[in-house]
Motif scaffolding. Sequence first.
Motif, PDB file in Angstrom:
ATOM      1  N   TRP A  67       5.936  -2.863  17.414  1.00 12.80           N
ATOM      2  CA  TRP A  67       4.675  -2.778  16.693  1.00 12.80           C
ATOM      3  C   TRP A  67       4.774  -1.972  15.403  1.00 12.80           C
ATOM      4  O   TRP A  67       5.330  -0.885  15.379  1.00 12.80           O
ATOM      5  N   ALA A  68       4.198  -2.525  14.356  1.00 11.64           N
ATOM      6  CA  ALA A  68       3.995  -1.788  13.106  1.00 11.64           C
ATOM      7  C   ALA A  68       2.501  -1.815  12.810  1.00 11.64           C
ATOM      8  O   ALA A  68       1.877  -2.876  12.802  1.00 11.64           O
ATOM      9  N   ASP A  69       1.934  -0.644  12.588  1.00 11.09           N
ATOM     10  CA  ASP A  69       0.497  -0.506  12.335  1.00 11.09           C
ATOM     11  C   ASP A  69       0.268   0.832  11.647  1.00 11.09           C
ATOM     12  O   ASP A  69       1.240   1.535  11.348  1.00 11.09           O
ATOM     13  N   PRO A  70      -0.977   1.227  11.387  1.00 13.15           N
ATOM     14  CA  PRO A  70      -1.203   2.491  10.662  1.00 13.15           C
ATOM     15  C   PRO A  70      -0.587   3.717  11.331  1.00 13.15           C
ATOM     16  O   PRO A  70      -0.266   4.693  10.663  1.00 13.15           O
ATOM     17  N   GLY A  71      -0.393   3.659  12.645  1.00 11.03           N
ATOM     18  CA  GLY A  71       0.146   4.814  13.350  1.00 11.03           C
ATOM     19  C   GLY A  71       1.652   4.804  13.510  1.00 11.03           C
ATOM     20  O   GLY A  71       2.235   5.818  13.913  1.00 11.03           O
ATOM     21  N   GLN A  72       2.287   3.662  13.183  1.00 11.49           N
ATOM     22  CA  GLN A  72       3.742   3.571  13.361  1.00 11.49           C
ATOM     23  C   GLN A  72       4.318   2.477  12.463  1.00 11.49           C
ATOM     24  O   GLN A  72       3.919   1.323  12.574  1.00 11.49           O
TER      25      GLN A  72
ATOM     26  N   GLU B  57      -0.598  -4.189   8.608  1.00  9.64           N
ATOM     27  CA  GLU B  57      -1.463  -3.004   8.525  1.00  9.64           C
ATOM     28  C   GLU B  57      -0.713  -1.824   7.895  1.00  9.64           C
ATOM     29  O   GLU B  57      -0.270  -0.910   8.583  1.00  9.64           O
ATOM     30  N   ILE B  58      -0.611  -1.865   6.586  1.00  8.63           N
ATOM     31  CA  ILE B  58       0.239  -0.891   5.875  1.00  8.63           C
ATOM     32  C   ILE B  58      -0.541   0.037   4.935  1.00  8.63           C
ATOM     33  O   ILE B  58      -0.143   0.235   3.781  1.00  8.63           O
ATOM     34  N   PRO B  59      -1.628   0.663   5.390  1.00  5.97           N
ATOM     35  CA  PRO B  59      -2.356   1.580   4.504  1.00  5.97           C
ATOM     36  C   PRO B  59      -1.510   2.764   4.056  1.00  5.97           C
ATOM     37  O   PRO B  59      -1.728   3.309   2.978  1.00  5.97           O
ATOM     38  N   GLY B  60      -0.550   3.181   4.897  1.00  7.11           N
ATOM     39  CA  GLY B  60       0.334   4.294   4.543  1.00  7.11           C
ATOM     40  C   GLY B  60       1.709   3.843   4.100  1.00  7.11           C
ATOM     41  O   GLY B  60       2.590   4.669   3.844  1.00  7.11           O
ATOM     42  N   GLY B  61       1.889   2.512   3.984  1.00  5.46           N
ATOM     43  CA  GLY B  61       3.174   1.966   3.602  1.00  5.46           C
ATOM     44  C   GLY B  61       3.907   1.361   4.784  1.00  5.46           C
ATOM     45  O   GLY B  61       3.329   1.160   5.863  1.00  5.46           O
ATOM     46  N   MET B  62       5.196   1.060   4.597  1.00  2.00           N
ATOM     47  CA  MET B  62       6.017   0.472   5.661  1.00  2.00           C
ATOM     48  C   MET B  62       7.452   0.957   5.498  1.00  2.00           C
ATOM     49  O   MET B  62       7.807   1.556   4.472  1.00  2.00           O
ATOM     50  N   LEU B  63       8.270   0.695   6.511  1.00  3.42           N
ATOM     51  CA  LEU B  63       9.665   1.137   6.472  1.00  3.42           C
ATOM     52  C   LEU B  63       9.754   2.603   6.062  1.00  3.42           C
ATOM     53  O   LEU B  63      10.456   2.971   5.121  1.00  3.42           O
TER      54      LEU B  63
ATOM     55  N   PRO C 258      10.641   6.582   5.985  1.00  2.00           N
ATOM     56  CA  PRO C 258       9.811   7.215   4.942  1.00  2.00           C
ATOM     57  C   PRO C 258       9.960   6.593   3.557  1.00  2.00           C
ATOM     58  O   PRO C 258       9.162   6.876   2.666  1.00  2.00           O
ATOM     59  N   GLU C 259      10.979   5.761   3.345  1.00  2.00           N
ATOM     60  CA  GLU C 259      11.242   5.272   1.991  1.00  2.00           C
ATOM     61  C   GLU C 259      10.077   4.478   1.409  1.00  2.00           C
ATOM     62  O   GLU C 259       9.804   4.543   0.205  1.00  2.00           O
ATOM     63  N   GLY C 260       9.392   3.705   2.259  1.00  2.00           N
ATOM     64  CA  GLY C 260       8.319   2.846   1.771  1.00  2.00           C
ATOM     65  C   GLY C 260       6.932   3.424   1.922  1.00  2.00           C
ATOM     66  O   GLY C 260       5.952   2.691   2.019  1.00  2.00           O
ATOM     67  N   SER C 261       6.823   4.742   1.901  1.00  2.00           N
ATOM     68  CA  SER C 261       5.531   5.409   2.043  1.00  2.00           C
ATOM     69  C   SER C 261       4.683   5.246   0.784  1.00  2.00           C
ATOM     70  O   SER C 261       5.205   5.129  -0.339  1.00  2.00           O
ATOM     71  N   THR C 262       3.360   5.285   0.948  1.00  2.00           N
ATOM     72  CA  THR C 262       2.476   5.278  -0.220  1.00  2.00           C
ATOM     73  C   THR C 262       2.591   6.588  -0.993  1.00  2.00           C
ATOM     74  O   THR C 262       2.046   6.697  -2.096  1.00  2.00           O
ATOM     75  N   GLY C 263       3.317   7.556  -0.441  1.00  2.00           N
ATOM     76  CA  GLY C 263       3.622   8.771  -1.196  1.00  2.00           C
ATOM     77  C   GLY C 263       4.650   8.507  -2.276  1.00  2.00           C
ATOM     78  O   GLY C 263       4.870   9.358  -3.149  1.00  2.00           O
ATOM     79  N   ASN C 264       5.277   7.333  -2.230  1.00  4.71           N
ATOM     80  CA  ASN C 264       6.253   6.925  -3.253  1.00  4.71           C
ATOM     81  C   ASN C 264       5.986   5.460  -3.591  1.00  4.71           C
ATOM     82  O   ASN C 264       6.740   4.562  -3.189  1.00  4.71           O
ATOM     83  N   TRP C 265       4.904   5.229  -4.312  1.00  4.43           N
ATOM     84  CA  TRP C 265       4.483   3.862  -4.614  1.00  4.43           C
ATOM     85  C   TRP C 265       5.537   3.048  -5.367  1.00  4.43           C
ATOM     86  O   TRP C 265       5.697   1.844  -5.100  1.00  4.43           O
ATOM     87  N   PRO C 266       6.285   3.627  -6.308  1.00  7.31           N
ATOM     88  CA  PRO C 266       7.307   2.813  -6.985  1.00  7.31           C
ATOM     89  C   PRO C 266       8.307   2.204  -6.003  1.00  7.31           C
ATOM     90  O   PRO C 266       8.714   1.045  -6.166  1.00  7.31           O
ATOM     91  N   GLN C 267       8.707   2.968  -4.969  1.00  5.29           N
ATOM     92  CA  GLN C 267       9.638   2.417  -3.980  1.00  5.29           C
ATOM     93  C   GLN C 267       8.948   1.394  -3.081  1.00  5.29           C
ATOM     94  O   GLN C 267       9.522   0.335  -2.783  1.00  5.29           O
TER      95      GLN C 267
END
Length: 353
Positions: free
Chosen positions: A124-129, A174-180, A182-191
């Motif tokens: 599962w991939a969702d907002p919590g994982q 469901e990727i409000p915080g990103g995916m993959l 930590p590299e694909g976090s919304t904390g690093n939008w360019p990545q």
Amino acid sequence: MRKKTAIFLFAALFAAHISSSCKKATVAVRSVNDTSFVKGADISWLPQMEATGYKFYNRNGVEEDCFKILKDHGINAIRLRTWVNPSDDKISGHCSAPETVAMAVRARQNGMKVMLDFHYSDSWADPGQQRKPLAWANLDFAGLKKALYDYTFDVMTQMKNAGIMPAWVQVGNEIPGGMLLPEGSTGNWPQLAQLLNAGYEAIKAVSPASKVVLHVDQGNNNQRFRLWFDNAVKNNVKFDVIGMSYYPWWLQGKPDYTLSIDDLGNNLNDMASRYGKEVMVVEVGGEDVQEQNTYDMLVAVINKVKAVQGNKGLGVMYWEPEGAKSWSRYSLSAWGDDGRPTKAMDAFSTKTN
């Protein structure tokens, strides 16, 4: 006389203007008989349910194939999740590429369109994982982006070789915080943007006509969507459709849908006008034991999507309606303990606005 003529002329012109405006206003609303409107269901659990001996019955209590029962209830599209290297766990496993392709073939045989949902995880991939697949865990960012592209291209190619061109493909679930992370976090939008675009490019390389969907939860939360998609646009992310989840049951306090349905409608229209994109509710669900309430909620959601201006509201998909609680322990299916669909499923065959 001239004054009366002028008054009559003005009145005629004004009436013509009003009539024209009314006609223009109604053009954007979908007809109740519009067969292009998507009435879909994610039924990714189905192969496991069948393998464990679960039996499906129609409203008359006659055993039938689940696809036929869904089709008889107005379902015209199927959404399927796919995981990279899944386990054999009944609930949190399966959904490998070959299994997903086989399900897509069954959908096509039943005259249904297909949405492919890439979770980019082994489960599962969702907002919590948003866990990376184990095989990708130690890759650097360049390697991660290549793995995402290659995997997406491969699964799409398997689909194509089976004669399936998905109408819609999700890059992430469901990727409000990103995916993959930590590299694909919304904390690093360019990545994150690079990863999303890698998925987009792989999909289009195999199937240019497939529409790429980006999916965020809490479809009633306009601020959440504006923040996310403003950043996506700012970072030149490529996409065709804005996908939403809408689960009143999962909101804080489990409020009745009537308290958030107008917010969903407003958000659908805002997303369509703000970004010029089509919109779709790709996941929705209500409590199985509240059949009438879930039915009413589904009718309301369908109406809100149909009412999106410019015919940009593509459709609505129920998440695992067939996943009866007696098998899955999931409370938001639309199937009863008797193996039959509940009244909630009638919403997809009911004529709406």
